[in-house]
Design a protein around this motif. Structure first.
Motif, PDB file in Angstrom:
ATOM      1  N   ASP A   1      34.130  63.755  72.425  1.00 40.80           N
ATOM      2  CA  ASP A   1      35.573  63.865  72.257  1.00 40.80           C
ATOM      3  C   ASP A   1      35.978  64.126  70.812  1.00 40.80           C
ATOM      4  O   ASP A   1      37.157  64.192  70.501  1.00 40.80           O
ATOM      5  N   HIS A   2      35.007  64.296  69.921  1.00 42.37           N
ATOM      6  CA  HIS A   2      35.348  64.701  68.555  1.00 42.37           C
ATOM      7  C   HIS A   2      35.209  66.219  68.442  1.00 42.37           C
ATOM      8  O   HIS A   2      34.506  66.849  69.226  1.00 42.37           O
ATOM      9  N   GLN A   3      35.894  66.784  67.481  1.00 44.88           N
ATOM     10  CA  GLN A   3      35.877  68.230  67.347  1.00 44.88           C
ATOM     11  C   GLN A   3      34.519  68.706  66.828  1.00 44.88           C
ATOM     12  O   GLN A   3      34.023  68.221  65.813  1.00 44.88           O
TER      13      GLN A   3
ATOM     14  N   THR B   1      31.860  71.617  65.354  1.00 37.36           N
ATOM     15  CA  THR B   1      31.890  72.764  64.459  1.00 37.36           C
ATOM     16  C   THR B   1      31.464  74.009  65.230  1.00 37.36           C
ATOM     17  O   THR B   1      30.827  73.920  66.287  1.00 37.36           O
TER      18      THR B   1
ATOM     19  N   ARG C   1      43.455  79.270  70.872  1.00 37.61           N
ATOM     20  CA  ARG C   1      42.389  78.646  70.088  1.00 37.61           C
ATOM     21  C   ARG C   1      42.936  78.091  68.774  1.00 37.61           C
ATOM     22  O   ARG C   1      42.596  76.974  68.367  1.00 37.61           O
TER      23      ARG C   1
ATOM     24  N   LEU D   1      42.700  74.092  68.066  1.00 33.61           N
ATOM     25  CA  LEU D   1      41.857  73.639  66.960  1.00 33.61           C
ATOM     26  C   LEU D   1      42.695  72.988  65.862  1.00 33.61           C
ATOM     27  O   LEU D   1      42.229  72.072  65.170  1.00 33.61           O
TER      28      LEU D   1
ATOM     29  N   THR E   1      44.958  70.922  66.178  1.00 32.88           N
ATOM     30  CA  THR E   1      45.237  69.517  66.491  1.00 32.88           C
ATOM     31  C   THR E   1      43.999  68.636  66.335  1.00 32.88           C
ATOM     32  O   THR E   1      44.078  67.426  66.556  1.00 32.88           O
ATOM     33  N   GLY E   2      42.867  69.249  66.028  1.00 34.27           N
ATOM     34  CA  GLY E   2      41.627  68.488  65.912  1.00 34.27           C
ATOM     35  C   GLY E   2      40.867  68.349  67.209  1.00 34.27           C
ATOM     36  O   GLY E   2      39.866  67.622  67.277  1.00 34.27           O
ATOM     37  N   ALA E   3      41.313  69.054  68.264  1.00 32.41           N
ATOM     38  CA  ALA E   3      40.647  69.003  69.563  1.00 32.41           C
ATOM     39  C   ALA E   3      39.642  70.147  69.689  1.00 32.41           C
ATOM     40  O   ALA E   3      39.629  71.090  68.884  1.00 32.41           O
ATOM     41  N   ASN E   4      38.808  70.068  70.706  1.00 30.31           N
ATOM     42  CA  ASN E   4      37.906  71.171  71.036  1.00 30.31           C
ATOM     43  C   ASN E   4      38.621  72.179  71.915  1.00 30.31           C
ATOM     44  O   ASN E   4      39.386  71.809  72.814  1.00 30.31           O
TER      45      ASN E   4
END
Length: 526
Positions: free
Chosen positions: A291-293, A295, A405, A409, A411-414
């Motif tokens: 659940d973390h973004q 790279t 996209r 991105l 917002t810090g989401a995937n």
């Protein structure tokens, strides 16, 4: 969100007594704990904006008619749902707080399976699992349709323009011939069903005069209590296919190649093209990613590890062995022209080999319902979808994908997207926003992002196809040609058939006269 009282209004005592007389005490729920069993499980925790006043579960069309007559007499709005599984779009919750939720879990009969003409007739409580099991149990050589999750209602999914992926999933060809309870309790049958003994009700899509079936899809003009479902013969041969690209730069080529394969007749149904993280989940049955973004390098590594690349499509070829062989030849040749393209077609299945199919993606494309996508998602993870309609043209799809996209991105989401090929000329780009449904701030942030995506798509000229309750007015507002002429026309129909504004007010932005505000003021604020 606006501040609302902690509990919604309750029903008048006399109405409760009359409803109980219609459906029985065990099919009427007015206690808050019982009602909450039917609320949207993915909504913001503690927020009662879309809370219902009661849940009523009829078991017959006549009971539905009686409920609508009572609702009109007491002036209480009614919000129908079938199984209440409309996750990502508002579940069973009503748009207007304090409505009666009309649940069809007890209207679950399969009324007919016609093998010769390849169709079934179902009530709104029948699920995809129910139909599949009945067809198999009856020994019918028929292919049953299904969406990604098999627990929902066939009618409920169809009446919200949900997707299925087999032959009749293309251009939403599945439903044919409706029985409809109108807002005042009157009863209508569409198409050839308008004949007292119409023999072609579920085999012919048009009517004498205006055809009405589509008028009840995503509308609040009637409640569909019976529907025909078109089926196909089980094919001699079935080949599930995954079409992937290793590089995101090849997205345009992939979209255009799928279009040309559809136009040529080599691909049928509704293929779905998934971005890396979605593909890993939907095509490989891997758990929802962290659940973390991640790279770009981590996403690329995940795609390579799962064998799905930057984008991967779920598709299928059905037919006799020779037809499958010829179509696969053309598909492979076309996909080979994409620089990073790869085709995965592991085997061809005969009908007596379906039990050997392991991956849910391959089960879905031959109409075997599954719950794998929800089973591989942690319980606290929810999603809300934004799904604009886009021409099936590489540059257009790229435009929508890149806009989405950047917003996601940011917002810090995937980022995760699915391009569902709804026909030979169009697709729906579904942007899935995942969030922690136990975290109020995270949930609120997801719906803020959803609204931004709806507005951004509209600015590009792409209208939302299946909005969440929270986005319905905003989505409808994008369709504003000639001073919202479309909405104004539908509202005139609404006022004529539902003068009391009882049935599903606000559904997909259509409001009755008594609740209407100027079009340019709708959906701009909460």
């Amino acid at each position: 969100m606006t501040d609302v009282p902690p509990a919604p209004p309750s029903l008048p005592d006399e109405m409760v007594r009359e409803l109980a007389a219609v459906v029985g005490d065990d099919s009427l729920h007015i206690e808050r704990t019982a009602i909450d069993e039917f609320k949207d499980a993915y909504w913001i925790p503690g927020d009662e904006t879309y809370a219902a006043a009661a849940v009523v579960q009829p078991s017959s069309t006549e009971q539905v008619r009686a409920i609508m007559r009572l609702a009109n007499r007491y002036g209480i709005p009614v919000w129908p749902h079938s199984q209440g599984r409309n996750l990502g779009h508002g579940g069973a919750s009503p748009r207007v707080r304090g409505s009666i939720q009309l649940g069809f879990q007890k209207m679950n009969r399969i009324l007919e399976i016609n093998e010769e003409l390849a169709y079934a007739v179902v009530e709104p409580g029948v699920t995809w699992f129910d139909l599949h099991e009945a067809v198999r149990a009856g020994g019918h050589r028929l292919l049953t349709p299904c969406p990604d999750l098999g627990w929902g209602s066939i009618i409920g999914n169809s009446m919200d323009a949900g997707h299925t992926y087999q032959h009749y999933g293309a251009d939403y060809m599945l439903p044919t011939g409706f029985e409809v309870v109108l807002p005042d309790g009157d009863l209508l049958r569409t198409g050839a069903g308008a004949l007292p003994d119409g023999k072609a009700w579920h085999v012919y899509k048009r009517s004498l005069g205006p055809s009405l079936d589509r008028l009840f899809v995503q509308s609040n003009l009637g409640i569909v209590t019976r529907m025909g479902v078109w089926l196909k013969r089980l094919p001699e041969a079935y080949a599930p296919v995954m079409l992937s690209i290793g590089e995101d730069a090849d997205l345009e080529a992939a979209v255009d190649t799928i279009r040309e394969l559809r136009l040529a007749g080599y691909l049928e149904g509704a293929p779905a093209l998934f971005s890396t993280l979605r593909a890993s989940h939907m095509l490989r049955d891997l758990p929802v990613p962290a659940d973390h973004q991640l790279t770009p390098a981590e996403i690329r590594e995940a795609g390579e590890r799962a064998g799905v690349g930057a984008w991967a499509a779920r598709a299928a070829v059905w037919g006799d062995l020779e037809t499958v062989r010829i179509r696969m030849k053309h598909i492979k040749a076309a996909w080979a022209k994409i620089p990073s393209g790869r085709v995965e077609a592991r085997r061809v299945y005969a009908p007596d080999e379906y039990d050997e199919i392991v991956l849910s993606a391959d089960q879905i494309m031959i109409g075997i319902p599954t719950l794998k996508a929800i089973q591989t998602t942690p319980d606290h993870i929810a999603h809300v979808d934004v799904a604009p309609v886009v021409p099936l043209h590489g540059p257009r799809v790229r435009e929508m994908v890149e806009k989405a996209r950047s917003l996601v991105l940011g917002t810090g989401a995937n980022f995760g997207a699915t391009v569902v090929v709804t026909g030979e000329r169009s697709c729906v780009v579904i942007i899935g926003i995942r969030y922690d449904r136990t975290d109020e701030a995270d949930a609120r942030g997801a719906f803020v992002l959803a609204r931004r995506l709806v507005a951004a798509a509209g600015e590009l000229g792409y209208g939302e196809s299946r909005p969440h309750l929270e986005c319905m007015d905003l989505a409808a507002g994008q369709y504003s040609f000639n001073g919202h002429a479309y909405q104004r026309f539908v509202e005139r129909i609404k006022d004529a058939v539902d003068p009391n504004g009882i049935l599903a007010p606000g559904r997909h932005g259509i409001w009755p006269a008594g609740r209407r505000v100027p079009h340019d003021q709708r959906g701009t604020t909460r």
